[in-house]
Write a protein that holds these residues in place. Sequence first.
Motif, PDB file in Angstrom:
ATOM      1  N   LYS A 106       0.864  -1.401   0.052  1.00 29.53           N
ATOM      2  CA  LYS A 106       0.092   0.007   0.138  1.00 29.53           C
ATOM      3  C   LYS A 106       0.948   1.131   0.124  1.00 29.53           C
ATOM      4  CE  LYS A 106      -0.346   0.278   5.219  1.00 29.53           C
ATOM      5  NZ  LYS A 106       0.234   1.679   5.141  1.00 29.53           N
ATOM      6  N   PRO A 107       0.356   2.448  -0.228  1.00 27.75           N
ATOM      7  CA  PRO A 107       1.093   3.434  -0.053  1.00 27.75           C
ATOM      8  C   PRO A 107       1.368   3.709   1.283  1.00 27.75           C
ATOM      9  CG  PRO A 107      -1.023   4.034  -1.356  1.00 27.75           C
ATOM     10  CD  PRO A 107      -1.067   2.850  -0.958  1.00 27.75           C
ATOM     11  N   HIS A 108       2.707   4.225   1.503  1.00 21.87           N
ATOM     12  CA  HIS A 108       3.175   4.487   2.838  1.00 21.87           C
ATOM     13  C   HIS A 108       2.517   5.898   3.504  1.00 21.87           C
ATOM     14  CE1 HIS A 108       6.445   6.553   5.601  1.00 21.87           C
ATOM     15  NE2 HIS A 108       6.138   5.427   6.138  1.00 21.87           N
ATOM     16  N   GLU A 109       2.716   6.912   2.732  1.00 20.36           N
ATOM     17  CA  GLU A 109       2.118   8.035   2.920  1.00 20.36           C
ATOM     18  C   GLU A 109       1.792   9.043   1.703  1.00 20.36           C
ATOM     19  OE1 GLU A 109       3.749  11.933   5.697  1.00 20.36           O
ATOM     20  OE2 GLU A 109       5.097  10.185   5.188  1.00 20.36           O
ATOM     21  N   ASP A 110       0.706   9.810   1.982  1.00 14.37           N
ATOM     22  CA  ASP A 110       0.377  10.730   0.899  1.00 14.37           C
ATOM     23  C   ASP A 110       1.152  12.006   1.217  1.00 14.37           C
ATOM     24  OD1 ASP A 110      -0.992   9.051  -0.683  1.00 14.37           O
ATOM     25  OD2 ASP A 110      -2.961   9.746   0.268  1.00 14.37           O
ATOM     26  N   LEU A 111       2.218  12.631   0.647  1.00 15.96           N
ATOM     27  CA  LEU A 111       2.741  13.727   1.017  1.00 15.96           C
ATOM     28  C   LEU A 111       1.992  14.958   0.664  1.00 15.96           C
ATOM     29  CD1 LEU A 111       6.234  12.842  -0.290  1.00 15.96           C
ATOM     30  CD2 LEU A 111       5.365  12.322   1.953  1.00 15.96           C
ATOM     31  N   SER A 112       2.351  16.382   1.217  1.00 13.91           N
ATOM     32  CA  SER A 112       1.868  17.304   0.586  1.00 13.91           C
ATOM     33  C   SER A 112       2.585  17.763  -0.480  1.00 13.91           C
ATOM     34  CB  SER A 112       1.813  18.511   1.667  1.00 13.91           C
ATOM     35  OG  SER A 112       3.235  18.799   1.831  1.00 13.91           O
TER      36      SER A 112
ATOM     37  N   LEU B 144       7.231  18.460  -3.897  1.00 14.56           N
ATOM     38  CA  LEU B 144       8.173  18.823  -4.905  1.00 14.56           C
ATOM     39  C   LEU B 144       9.491  19.214  -4.232  1.00 14.56           C
ATOM     40  CD1 LEU B 144       5.463  21.596  -6.010  1.00 14.56           C
ATOM     41  CD2 LEU B 144       6.360  19.698  -7.319  1.00 14.56           C
ATOM     42  N   SER B 145       9.785  19.073  -3.086  1.00 21.74           N
ATOM     43  CA  SER B 145      10.991  19.291  -2.318  1.00 21.74           C
ATOM     44  C   SER B 145      11.906  18.396  -2.524  1.00 21.74           C
ATOM     45  CB  SER B 145      10.604  19.371  -0.520  1.00 21.74           C
ATOM     46  OG  SER B 145      10.500  18.205  -0.151  1.00 21.74           O
ATOM     47  N   GLY B 146      11.744  17.336  -3.187  1.00 15.25           N
ATOM     48  CA  GLY B 146      12.598  16.229  -3.217  1.00 15.25           C
ATOM     49  C   GLY B 146      13.265  15.338  -1.897  1.00 15.25           C
TER      50      GLY B 146
ATOM     51  N   PRO C  93      11.784   7.273  -5.441  1.00 17.13           N
ATOM     52  CA  PRO C  93      12.124   8.338  -6.859  1.00 17.13           C
ATOM     53  C   PRO C  93      10.712   8.344  -7.675  1.00 17.13           C
ATOM     54  CG  PRO C  93      12.910   6.009  -7.044  1.00 17.13           C
ATOM     55  CD  PRO C  93      12.390   6.067  -5.584  1.00 17.13           C
ATOM     56  N   CYS C  94       9.912   7.594  -7.602  1.00 22.02           N
ATOM     57  CA  CYS C  94       8.589   7.829  -8.088  1.00 22.02           C
ATOM     58  C   CYS C  94       7.554   9.111  -7.487  1.00 22.02           C
ATOM     59  CB  CYS C  94       7.579   6.718  -8.461  1.00 22.02           C
ATOM     60  SG  CYS C  94       8.676   5.626  -9.502  1.00 22.02           S
ATOM     61  N   VAL C  95       8.166   9.637  -6.398  1.00 20.36           N
ATOM     62  CA  VAL C  95       7.300  10.925  -6.004  1.00 20.36           C
ATOM     63  C   VAL C  95       7.751  12.115  -6.620  1.00 20.36           C
ATOM     64  CG1 VAL C  95       7.300  12.463  -3.975  1.00 20.36           C
ATOM     65  CG2 VAL C  95       6.807   9.871  -3.763  1.00 20.36           C
ATOM     66  N   GLY C  96       7.025  13.334  -6.947  1.00 18.02           N
ATOM     67  CA  GLY C  96       7.272  14.479  -7.420  1.00 18.02           C
ATOM     68  C   GLY C  96       6.801  14.664  -8.813  1.00 18.02           C
ATOM     69  N   LYS C  97       7.371  15.638  -9.637  1.00 15.21           N
ATOM     70  CA  LYS C  97       7.090  15.934 -10.963  1.00 15.21           C
ATOM     71  C   LYS C  97       7.274  14.680 -11.894  1.00 15.21           C
ATOM     72  CE  LYS C  97       8.484  20.788 -10.687  1.00 15.21           C
ATOM     73  NZ  LYS C  97       9.084  21.726 -11.057  1.00 15.21           N
ATOM     74  N   PHE C  98       6.489  14.218 -12.710  1.00 16.93           N
ATOM     75  CA  PHE C  98       6.605  13.037 -13.656  1.00 16.93           C
ATOM     76  C   PHE C  98       6.110  13.370 -15.055  1.00 16.93           C
ATOM     77  CE2 PHE C  98       2.401  12.454 -11.836  1.00 16.93           C
ATOM     78  CZ  PHE C  98       1.539  12.034 -12.949  1.00 16.93           C
ATOM     79  N   PHE C  99       5.469  14.626 -15.257  1.00 16.43           N
ATOM     80  CA  PHE C  99       4.802  15.091 -16.373  1.00 16.43           C
ATOM     81  C   PHE C  99       4.729  16.327 -16.638  1.00 16.43           C
ATOM     82  CE2 PHE C  99       0.805  14.647 -19.216  1.00 16.43           C
ATOM     83  CZ  PHE C  99       1.465  14.602 -20.626  1.00 16.43           C
ATOM     84  N   GLU C 100       5.355  16.847 -17.580  1.00 17.61           N
ATOM     85  CA  GLU C 100       5.419  18.294 -17.973  1.00 17.61           C
ATOM     86  C   GLU C 100       4.347  18.695 -19.214  1.00 17.61           C
ATOM     87  OE1 GLU C 100       9.178  20.665 -17.877  1.00 17.61           O
ATOM     88  OE2 GLU C 100       8.796  20.642 -20.227  1.00 17.61           O
TER      89      GLU C 100
END
Length: 744
Positions: free
Chosen positions: A514-520, A525-527, A532-539
């Motif tokens: 399952k997901p460990h956590e849903d980040l804000s 965006l902070s890195g 590695p699959c968290v954050g920007k993935f499509f521009e």
Amino acid sequence: MYLPPNVSKARLREAENARRNLAELVKAYSQGEVTRRDFIKWGLVTTGGLLVPIHGLSPFTSSAYADDFNVPTGLPPSPLFGVQAFTQPMPRFDVLPRKAYTPGKGVMNPLPAFPGRPGFDPTEQANTTQQPVPAVLGGRTGPIEGRPPGPIWAHQQWHDFFPTVAVEVTQEGAKANTLYNPGVPSSLNSGIDPTAALRPRFHPGLPDQGPLALWTFNGTLPPKLLIGRYHESILFRHHNRLPVDPTQNGGFGIHTLSTHEHNGHHGAENDGFTGAFFFPGQFYDYHYPICHGGYFSFNLEATDSRCGSPNDAGGIDKLAGDFRETMSTHWFHDHMFSFTAQNVYKGNAGMFNIYSSLDRGNEEINDGVNLRLPSGRDKSFGNLDFDVNLMLADKAWDGDGQLAMNIFDFDGFLGDVMTVNLVYKPYFEVERRKYRFRILNGAVARFFKIALSDASPLIMIANDGNLLPSPVVLTELDELGIAERYDIVIDFSRYRVGDKVWMVNLAEHENGRKPHEDLSLREALSGISSDPCVGKFFEFRIVRDPARPDVSRVPAVLCPNPDLSRIPVAAKRIFEFGRGAKQTTSDPVSSFFGPWGIKTNGRDMLAADFGRISAAPRFGTREIWTLRNGGGGWDHPIHIHFEEGQILARDGKLSNVPAWERGRKDVYRLRPGGSVTITMQFRDFGGMFMEHCHNTTHEDNAMLLRWEINDAGGAFLRPLPTPMPTPQGVTFVDPTDILSTAFR
């Protein structure tokens, strides 16, 4: 929780050595040389399904160079070969050619779709014309079609929905695409030249995928898009051109196939039943009627223009059925027993857009029925100009850049690289206007939670292929479970030419349960996340003003739910999904041992056996099913084949059901320790279907059951015999087990 980017060279060498050793075990397991029971006996795998952390075998193992690293891929980090994010355009889906049939009187005339091939015309029953079988598959001869023979597996309602369109596809190893058809000009496809061959690679700077690493429809990228409209029946012929030798699989995957048209409303013979697989050298003819639910019992005089299909003149052909059963965004994928995760991960997945009088795919037609959702206007239906399919999936590859998978992570395999439409973190050029995006979670075990990088609104108009009763405006979508689809509208008119905005994944994973956590959004965006699959993935790149005025709409009312309150409830059933399953049968083809399983009505937690019947609702009835999560340490997106349902309660209360879950659905996220109560009715077609977790690793190990609709008339028996495929032909056997509560 992943090997960090700055890991030492010594640690990487250790991980790569472990990967090679593990690959040998994976290869032996995937080729049937050893079984899971062998690994348990040798002390390499726990009874719960986890690879034992042995130094030199598993990258999970701590060493002198790193303490307690947990690598959800089970592999070293995927090398990027210097490739940077957002440096390649995203290719739109490749639209499959549609060929017209010449219908006859009760039989199929010679077809322009299959010229010059005597004996290969589609038939109501399986085509049993014989052909030689290679020695590696047992020799002798076998049928050209892998569909089970005889009247039980004949195409239901064949004459009511006689095929008028043929679509022919192959399944084969990766090769260059020289026939790419995005369905739009290059100006609406980020400048991609469709006449230039598209290499089978995740980025121009990455290696080509080999023909044993990547198995896709037609062997090419990008993924394929099937176009259909209501009551335009499609004959979908799928050729298996995978290697005849099952050991030629690149280390994982199996060369037998069963194609599931996810959420399709048609007979079981076309559903991709997990035990109705076919072999290399064979084809399987799937018949997709594309009819509204209730076709044979509701609105029989076809007087409601909302229940209809777009015709070529821009009008509506009225149809029988319930317009409230209108569907829009489907997908199709392999459903091979115990190999679904591996085959889908290797590329066996496409999408299917269905057009109706409500959802025309033409934003200009203003007739009081058409919703005028973002699409385009040049064709009478099915314009893709501003209607874009997106397949999200995490992947991993080895040191040579070839697709890799750890099949021993029975909790759920996670990749460490994000792809959209099977390319690495792309960009997409848009005009300053509204776009519709049909988003599919095509991953194996990963959930996604999507927001825009500037926190601007997303308008959700559909889930699981079904238009919602009303649109829902959100700044963050709900977690998108495996196989769920969310259709959203983004209005890019709020940006200026030259601006950029990104899709961001907020769902962080530490393992596949399952997901460990849903980040804000700020955290994502902070890195700071190790995932590695968290954050920007499509521009998105806003490149110009609209060439023509945007006339599309998002109306306040989309598609109401059917009212089932006056239909008596014939039965109530409870299914619990959890660990600790046992296997009560021993058939080597139909049964499987795994840590995951399903309880039915309080009975034992059982592992999968497609010969066991766990439920058998009667044709023409309505039932209420409660789906329970047997533990709090995991989540399960549960898919029920054939019939859509409406959620009556989440954790026992209707008030717990959010607005975006109040439409019709076919995948139900249970959430840790939670439950979902749904209602369904069983109409129009019959046969054997499935219910399973769509974390495909859970499904394959072995959280899947068979249920069937009986007493539908025709050739239906009670219970139905189980198909047992071989290259020399399919035989039938009696069910291995029938739960006492199955038939009511």
